[in-house]
Design a protein around this motif. Structure first.
Motif, PDB file in Angstrom:
ATOM      1  N   ARG A 280     -20.976  -3.896  34.232  1.00 19.05           N
ATOM      2  CA  ARG A 280     -20.345  -3.308  33.048  1.00 19.05           C
ATOM      3  C   ARG A 280     -19.135  -4.110  32.574  1.00 19.05           C
ATOM      4  N   HIS A 281     -18.555  -4.894  33.476  1.00 18.18           N
ATOM      5  CA  HIS A 281     -17.401  -5.701  33.090  1.00 18.18           C
ATOM      6  C   HIS A 281     -17.218  -6.791  34.125  1.00 18.18           C
ATOM      7  N   ARG A 283     -14.222  -9.790  35.284  1.00 13.71           N
ATOM      8  CA  ARG A 283     -12.930 -10.476  35.141  1.00 13.71           C
ATOM      9  C   ARG A 283     -12.984 -11.769  35.931  1.00 13.71           C
ATOM     10  N   GLU A 308      -5.685  -6.843  32.116  1.00 17.27           N
ATOM     11  CA  GLU A 308      -6.078  -8.114  31.509  1.00 17.27           C
ATOM     12  C   GLU A 308      -4.885  -9.057  31.533  1.00 17.27           C
ATOM     13  N   GLY A 320     -11.615  -1.882  26.154  1.00 15.14           N
ATOM     14  CA  GLY A 320     -11.639  -3.272  25.723  1.00 15.14           C
ATOM     15  C   GLY A 320     -10.508  -3.672  24.804  1.00 15.14           C
TER      16      GLY A 320
END
Length: 673
Positions: A280-281, A283, A308, A320
């Motif tokens: 889903r994400h 980094r 972030e 986001g």
């Protein structure tokens, strides 16, 4: 000090743990409601004054959490905060917050980490490394049995608890029918043996410790139903061997997994029927991806709550979108309720405050006055816990307005810190200078003592009265000008500052201490640069020893407590984060270690180490001492029998301060002789 705070969903009740005083180590469970405090569970009334007996897994959990108290040290509540479970001397206890006395719950064996189901009908716990669920009437079911001595269910492995901040190993589903459970197999992890030289008849204790470059524990995850059915959760464990976080919210179960090189962290959604996962994400970072407490998380609408990094700022993002401005450094997410996100962040590195982000209202700061604050909240109530210049405070904020506070029974320190905050040098190093209360400017020059930590995860300079500030002031009252400085690698100044030590944990940190003391002396002529000492513990001890090895022109004596002298001996997740894999980056380990540089010592050095330390093993100090001896370099070693990484015996800690003071006085008096 009130701690381990839980707020009920309606915001009207607050649960917390507090000992009887600063000299009473026994924790009690309390409830705050309508401005009044009430004891829910007092161990003295339940088990008497018998000495506490802990299962090995619980002892290790407390050690990882740096827990010094006894009695009720932690607890867990059901979804409505009506049923609370806790362990006392391995026995399972529960209490209802709406009245009634605590009652024992039958368990299969010594209990570790009990947690009620969200509906309050059952309590899960770990015993003998196996996961159990018991009803309040005593119907006990073993849901996952450890297949051998190297396997456990529901417990965090060493690096998760010590280096990732994940102390849990299982999570309830919101409907109370299943659990997400970590299975840990340490069979391939190297063994260490901790013996007690003060008791040669006692067998050594075996621990599993993954040193840098060696094998980690094999961690898998299962979905376990109350009827015993299991579903394996699948992901690419070869590429992502670290389980950094997990949970189960209204949107389903999820995992956060990290690659061995720590350049990538993925958020995985778990299909509760099949165990299949979906990314889903993701980094990424060329140095390492910093793990931020409380993340990942999801709002009621499913918006992802994540950090972030962008150059000099660590932002909070929701769905986001960045919701915090440049320069406001995210420290942790401490709560998500509906679409509201509670978080801590720093505008000024010397302070940390509690903030609330809410769509349509933006960001509001909830903590007031100078200090370092954290908090938790639900149902319109936020409990703000703070370390202020005047001591510890716990305040209750209801619908944005302050209500009565919760009483802190912490002792008043024997000294009152009097820091002068400084910004030093071209890198604007944040520092605090502590002078003797009796010193008058120009009345005489003072020997200088640097008192840093200087490494990742800890700041010693801030507008709050804590252990570091009190100790620094105590040394000042002994006749030193004490300087504490947070250099590169320490938190609070953004990702670029933290990651300036990537590949070299020594050079930048030591350079910043040199610059700090020189800049401070330029502003305060009473600081005598011909008599400069440095002391520290753990990374601070490593930094202190490195200072007299590599910069004897600046530092004339050092006390190094529990120093990691050989970085290869430290654990995988923590050390490879900064230096990489030792087989791929051997020069980084040589550059950042004291081992191999002992021949450089020309100044007095005191090495102090607990012989029961399973974090920074005593081997670090003993091997380095042997190296110094072989090179003909005089030094002193103070072993602490039975002491772990942070000695807990108050008498030992008191005498240790005095011993350091006398050593440094003698060493500095001989400078130039």
């Amino acid at each position: 000090m009130p701690r381990h705070v839980t707020v009920s969903p309606d915001g009207r009740r607050v649960l917390f743990v507090r000992t009887g005083s600063g000299t009473d180590p026994v924790g009690r469970l309390w409830q705050y409601e309508n401005g009044a405090e009430r004891v829910l569970a007092d161990p003295a009334l339940l088990v008497g004054d018998a000495a506490e007996s802990l299962p090995e897994e619980e002892r290790l959990r407390r050690e990882r959490a740096r827990e010094r108290s006894a009695g009720v040290v932690s607890y867990a509540a059901d979804g409505d905060a009506r049923l609370v479970a806790f362990a006392l001397s391995g026995a399972l206890w529960a209490v209802r917050t709406d009245g009634g006395e605590p009652f024992p719950v039958p368990a299969a064996g010594p209990v570790v980490d009990p947690r009620p189901s969200p509906d309050g009908r059952s309590i899960a716990y770990v015993s003998g490394r196996s996961l159990h669920v018991v009803t309040l009437s005593g119907d006990d079911r073993q849901l996952a049995r450890a297949e051998g001595p190297d396997v456990s269910y529901g417990l965090a492995e060493y690096v998760a608890a010590e280096s990732m901040g994940r102390l849990r190993g299982y999570w309830w589903a919101p409907d109370s029918r299943r659990l997400l459970v970590a299975r840990v197999d340490t069979g391939r992890v190297a063994r260490r043996y901790l013996a007690d030289p003060a008791d040669p008849a006692r067998p050594p204790r075996t621990i599993r410790y993954p040193s840098a470059g060696t094998a980690n524990a094999d961690v898998t995850v299962q979905l376990v139903a109350l009827d015993g059915r299991r579903v394996e959760v699948t992901w690419d464990r070869t590429a992502y061997e670290y389980l950094t976080e997990a949970g189960w919210d209204a949107h389903g179960p999820f995992l956060a997994v990290q690659s061995r090189d720590q350049h990538t962290v993925r958020l995985l959604a778990v299909d509760p029927s099949t165990g299949a996962t979906e990314v889903r994400h993701e980094r990424t970072d060329p140095a390492w991806v910093e793990l931020i407490p409380g993340t990942p998380a999801r709002t009621a609408s499913g918006a992802l709550v994540l950090p972030e990094d962008d150059g000099g700022t660590r932002h909070l993002t929701v769905g986001g979108r960045r919701v915090t401005p440049e320069g406001l450094q995210l420290r942790a997410v401490v709560g998500v309720e509906g679409e509201r996100v509670l978080f801590t962040a720093s505008e000024d590195p010397l302070e940390t405050h509690v903030w609330c982000h809410e769509p349509g209202r933006g960001n509001r700061r909830l903590s007031r006055g100078p200090g370092r604050f954290t908090g938790t909240g639900r149902g319109g109530t936020v409990v703000v816990e703070g370390e202020t210049p005047h001591g510890d405070e716990v305040s209750v904020v209801r619908d944005g307005e302050p209500a009565a506070g919760i009483t802190s029974l912490a002792e008043t320190p024997a000294v009152t810190p009097r820091p002068v905050f400084l910004t030093l040098g071209e890198r604007e190093l944040r520092a605090a200078l502590y002078l003797p209360s009796w010193h008058r400017e120009g009345a005489g020059r003072l020997p200088v003592l640097l008192d840093p930590y200087g490494g990742p995860g800890i700041q010693v300079v801030g507008r709050g009265r804590g252990w570091f500030t009190c100790v620094s002031q105590w040394f000042a009252e002994q006749g030193f000008a004490v300087l504490a400085a947070d250099g590169r690698g320490t938190p609070g100044r953004g990702p670029a500052w933290e990651k300036a030590v990537h590949g070299d944990q020594l050079g930048p940190a030591l350079e910043d201490q040199v610059d700090a003391v020189r800049a401070a002396a330029a502003r305060y002529p009473d600081l005598d640069l011909s008599r400069v000492a440095i002391r520290g513990w753990s990374f601070g001890g490593f930094l202190a020893a490195a200072a007299v090895l590599h910069r004897p022109d600046v530092f004339h004596a050092a006390v190094a407590g529990a120093p990691p002298t050989d970085q290869r001996l430290y654990d995988t997740h923590w050390k490879e984060r900064f230096l990489g894999h030792p087989e791929e980056h051997p020069d980084a380990y040589v550059r950042s270690s004291l081992a191999g540089h002992g021949h450089l010592l020309t100044r007095p050095l005191l090495l102090v180490h607990g012989l029961a330390d399973d974090n920074v093993a005593a081997a670090h100090t003993l091997r380095f001492s042997a190296e110094l001896l072989a090179a003909g370099r005089p030094h002193s070693v103070l072993p602490l029998p039975g002491a772990t990484h942070l000695p807990t015996d108050d008498a030992v800690n008191e005498q240790l301060l005095i011993f350091q003071r006398d050593f440094l006085r003698d060493a500095l008096s001989a400078v130039g002789v």
